[in-house]
Scaffold this motif. Structure first.
Motif, PDB file in Angstrom:
ATOM      1  N   ARG A 268      38.666   0.360  81.528  1.00 16.16           N
ATOM      2  CA  ARG A 268      39.792   1.155  82.026  1.00 16.16           C
ATOM      3  C   ARG A 268      39.498   1.740  83.401  1.00 16.16           C
ATOM      4  O   ARG A 268      40.433   1.949  84.189  1.00 16.16           O
ATOM      5  CB  ARG A 268      40.101   2.282  81.036  1.00 16.16           C
ATOM      6  N   CYS A 269      38.254   2.015  83.733  1.00 13.99           N
ATOM      7  CA  CYS A 269      37.926   2.563  85.051  1.00 13.99           C
ATOM      8  C   CYS A 269      38.204   1.534  86.147  1.00 13.99           C
ATOM      9  O   CYS A 269      38.615   1.903  87.251  1.00 13.99           O
ATOM     10  CB  CYS A 269      36.469   3.012  85.091  1.00 13.99           C
ATOM     11  N   THR A 270      37.994   0.262  85.859  1.00 19.49           N
ATOM     12  CA  THR A 270      38.304  -0.768  86.842  1.00 19.49           C
ATOM     13  C   THR A 270      39.797  -0.824  87.106  1.00 19.49           C
ATOM     14  O   THR A 270      40.243  -0.897  88.266  1.00 19.49           O
ATOM     15  CB  THR A 270      37.797  -2.131  86.361  1.00 19.49           C
ATOM     16  N   VAL A 271      40.609  -0.788  86.044  1.00 20.35           N
ATOM     17  CA  VAL A 271      42.063  -0.789  86.215  1.00 20.35           C
ATOM     18  C   VAL A 271      42.520   0.504  86.877  1.00 20.35           C
ATOM     19  O   VAL A 271      43.471   0.505  87.668  1.00 20.35           O
ATOM     20  CB  VAL A 271      42.764  -0.990  84.861  1.00 20.35           C
ATOM     21  N   ALA A 272      41.843   1.623  86.582  1.00 17.48           N
ATOM     22  CA  ALA A 272      42.184   2.893  87.227  1.00 17.48           C
ATOM     23  C   ALA A 272      41.925   2.819  88.727  1.00 17.48           C
ATOM     24  O   ALA A 272      42.713   3.346  89.531  1.00 17.48           O
ATOM     25  CB  ALA A 272      41.379   4.031  86.601  1.00 17.48           C
ATOM     26  N   ALA A 273      40.823   2.182  89.131  1.00  9.98           N
ATOM     27  CA  ALA A 273      40.550   2.019  90.556  1.00  9.98           C
ATOM     28  C   ALA A 273      41.612   1.143  91.213  1.00  9.98           C
ATOM     29  O   ALA A 273      42.074   1.431  92.334  1.00  9.98           O
ATOM     30  CB  ALA A 273      39.165   1.402  90.743  1.00  9.98           C
ATOM     31  N   ALA A 274      42.035   0.084  90.534  1.00  3.89           N
ATOM     32  CA  ALA A 274      43.102  -0.766  91.065  1.00  3.89           C
ATOM     33  C   ALA A 274      44.412   0.009  91.149  1.00  3.89           C
ATOM     34  O   ALA A 274      45.192  -0.164  92.102  1.00  3.89           O
ATOM     35  CB  ALA A 274      43.272  -2.003  90.181  1.00  3.89           C
ATOM     36  N   ALA A 275      44.678   0.886  90.168  1.00  2.00           N
ATOM     37  CA  ALA A 275      45.889   1.710  90.201  1.00  2.00           C
ATOM     38  C   ALA A 275      45.859   2.680  91.376  1.00  2.00           C
ATOM     39  O   ALA A 275      46.887   2.926  92.020  1.00  2.00           O
ATOM     40  CB  ALA A 275      46.022   2.476  88.889  1.00  2.00           C
TER      41      ALA A 275
END
Length: 359
Positions: free
Chosen positions: A287-294
């Motif tokens: 989820r942290c990877t997707v949060a960075a992309a967000a």
């Protein structure tokens, strides 16, 4: 019948039969919520987080896990469910409903002779072949995953109901055909345990690190597997990293985003991450990877760009390993999901929706 003998009293509405003895107070065997009343004040008893308690006086009636699923009697199929339902074990591929063949003793506990032992071994081999059936290879992998769940739960001293819930999560992942590619059975087993712990009343401090310690997969893959099971199977369980966007913001340089702009970027990124969980975007990614992309996508949607891909990758890599390719790919997918959801790429729409969520 003499008054000195124990008299049996049948409790109505599905409750268990209790025995009253002379000189002792009568006891009540409490059933799940909705089937019994409080023994102190006759108030309503409800069950929450594997604990049954009275809503009026707060008396804890039971603190053990109970199966609230309907019995065959509730379904109108049989007259006496207690005599017709076999106990099942979700940690076994056949739920322990099939024949069990011992290893070194007979039914009376006597040791087997060499000839008997060889016969039993042949029976076990043929039984295992019939037990796994036509989907033998996939069922064997599920069996190995269930053993991993049991091993992780035992090493962490988790309650039995949490381990069994994790087994149910792994079964759902198998039925949804989630294993395959980079998503290994070992990681899914750890992710299933992680989700079951998050949804229980067990202490959750650093539980993701503790689960990864006993899982045959890296920490990153365990968190990714937990998110994949939650998103793909639609489980309503607490998030593994609810403050993932803020964690990435804190890892950025202090002057990367101006103060007033930082709040708007964070709020829009929160909205994009929620969309990413619903679509889902990068379900097999931490989820942290997707949060960075967000966060990067939110900066792209807002006027006057401040962030670059290397900045975001460097900040996210302090939490979980990632790459520019992932940030670029998932940020574009999040922007597409945002446009499909709202019919526009205007950031004010997402900010308004996030404001309504906070209210």
């Amino acid at each position: 019948m003499s008054s000195n003998n124990a008299s049996e009293k049948t409790v109505s509405d599905g409750q268990r039969t209790t025995t009253e003895e002379r000189g002792h107070e009568s006891t009540v065997a409490h059933e799940p919520a909705g089937r019994s009343a409080c023994p102190e004040c006759a108030g309503q008893v409800i069950t929450e987080d594997e604990q049954s308690f009275c809503t009026d006086c707060g008396l804890i009636v039971a603190d053990e896990w109970v199966d609230l699923s309907p019995t065959l009697t509730d379904l109108g199929l049989v007259g006496d469910a207690d005599q017709s339902i076999e106990t099942v074990d979700p940690l076994r591929t056949d739920k322990s409903l099939h024949t069990k063949i011992g290893r070194s003793t007979d039914g009376q506990g006597n040791p087997l002779s060499n000839e008997q032992w060889e016969t039993v071994q042949r029976l076990r081999k043929w039984h295992q072949r019939m037990q796994f059936g036509g989907t033998r290879k996939r069922t064997k992998r599920l069996n190995e995953g269930l053993r991993d769940v049991e091993m992780i739960g035992g090493n962490l001293s988790l309650p039995d109901h949490v381990i069994r819930q994790a087994a149910q999560h792994l079964r759902s992942a198998s039925e949804a055909r989630l294993p395959g590619g980079r998503m290994a059975w070992e990681a899914l087993a750890g992710g299933a345990v992680l989700l079951a712990v998050r949804a229980s009343s067990v202490d959750r401090d650093d539980i993701d690190v503790a689960v990864a310690r006993y899982t045959k997969a890296p920490h990153e893959r365990v968190c990714a597997a937990a998110r994949k099971i939650r998103c793909e199977c639609g489980f309503d369980v607490p998030l593994i990293r609810p403050n993932a966007v803020m964690a990435v913001v804190d890892a950025l340089d202090a002057d990367a985003i101006p103060g007033a702009r930082a709040v708007r970027t964070w709020r829009l990124a929160q909205h994009l991450l929620q969309l990413g969980d619903q679509v889902p975007v990068g379900s097999g990614t931490p989820r942290c990877t997707v949060a960075a992309a967000a966060l990067y996508a939110a900066d792209r949607l807002l006027p006057e760009k401040h962030l670059t891909q290397p900045q975001v990758v460097a900040a996210a890599s302090t939490i979980v390993a990632t790459s520019r390719h992932r940030i670029a790919r998932y940020s574009q997918e999040l922007v597409d999901a945002y446009t499909d959801e709202h019919g526009t790429d205007d950031p004010s729409v997402g900010l308004e929706a996030e404001r309504d969520t906070l209210r």
